[in-house]
Design an enzyme around this catalytic site. Structure first.
Site: not given
Ligand code: KIV
Length: 286
Positions: A63, A102, A134, A201
């Site tokens: 995302d 995501d 997340e 992260e």
């Molecule tokens: O949205 C994204 O690109 C991510 C990565 C940074 C792991 O979640």
């Protein structure tokens, strides 16, 4: 891995026709725990997917496309429609990597049932193999609910950008004992719930190492540790498309200069009427 190209005569574009290959599977990714490090990069478009695919194990339709593609201030405004459209493009452009998408903020947190509706729509509309969400212990029941119903889920702990308003920024996490204990408990809960892997992260390095040793699924670091089971970066950061990047990014190219210089050369030739030349124009039939 080599890729050959066929010419689409109607568009004059070369489309990759890869040697027959089997796409990596989610169990194959999970089995890489403690083995050869997993290579993951973000992809949002078909052409970038084609270029990255031979080198990666996982393409993440992150995302982060909110900021990278749409110029949004954070990932909060990203919609499910955006994720599905870009996810389908990346699946069309890849043949080898597992594609993970995501789930955007607001599309899964309310309940496991809401998350199931979102995740099943994502898989149906894109052809991707898995979703990412997340959150830690609070999301464990959702991860379990989806996993038990055939939807592979990648977790994401530590710095979780969708919680930026609660965290107050994008700084590294885990500098206090309480925060450290919470992040490790979150990682254990995500693992116990059946996640196929987890992004770790923006945490101080010993936390990334401790999580990697504590959980049974592969950890994918970004601002984590080289000891994680794999690494991920936002491709445009890695390519040097932006002037400013976070500390954990290593630039492997200077795409910003490349694009600026090409655009300047084009503009100069257009203004001088030296483009197009005979090579780029059509002569009448003789
Ligand atoms: O949205 C994204 O690109 C991510 C990565 C940074 C792991 O979640």
């Amino acid at each position: 891995m080599s890729t050959t190209f066929t010419l689409d005569t109607s568009t004059s574009r070369a489309n990759p026709t890869p040697a027959p290959m089997k796409r990596l599977t989610v169990p194959a990714i999970r089995a890489r725990k403690g083995g050869e490090p997993l290579v993951m990069l973000t992809a949002y478009t078909v052409r970038m997917a084609q270029l990255l695919d031979p080198h990666c194990d996982i393409l993440l339709v992150g995302d982060s496309l909110g900021q990278v593609i749409y110029g949004l201030p954070s990932t909060i405004p990203v919609t499910l429609e955006m994720m599905c459209a870009h996810g389908a493009a990346v699946v069309r452009g890849s043949y080898h990597s597992v594609v993970i998408i995501d789930m955007p903020f607001g599309s899964y947190e309310a309940s496991p049932e809401v998350a199931f509706a979102t995740a099943s729509r994502v898989l149906k509309e894109t052809g991707a193999a898995a979703v990412k969400l997340e959150g830690g212990a609070a999301m464990a029941p959702t991860i379990r609910f989806l996993s038990e119903r055939g939807i592979p889920v990648m977790g994401h702990v530590g710095l979780t950008p969708q919680a930026v308003n609660q965290l107050g920024g994008y700084g590294a996490r885990g500098r206090s004992d309480a925060e450290r204990a919470k992040i490790i408990a979150d990682a254990r809960a995500v693992d116990d719930a059946g996640a196929i892997g987890m992004v770790v992260e923006g945490v101080v390095e010993p936390i990334a190492v401790e999580i990697t040793q504590a959980v049974s699924c592969p950890t994918i670091g970004i601002g984590g540790s080289a000891q994680c089971d794999g690494q991920v970066l936002v491709t445009e950061d890695m390519l040097g498309l932006f002037e400013r990047t976070p500390r954990f990014v290593k630039r492997y190219g200077d795409m910003a200069s490349f694009v600026s210089e090409a655009a300047a050369a084009y503009a100069a030739e257009v203004r001088a009427r030296s483009f197009p030349t005979a090579d780029q124009t059509y002569a009448p039939k003789s």
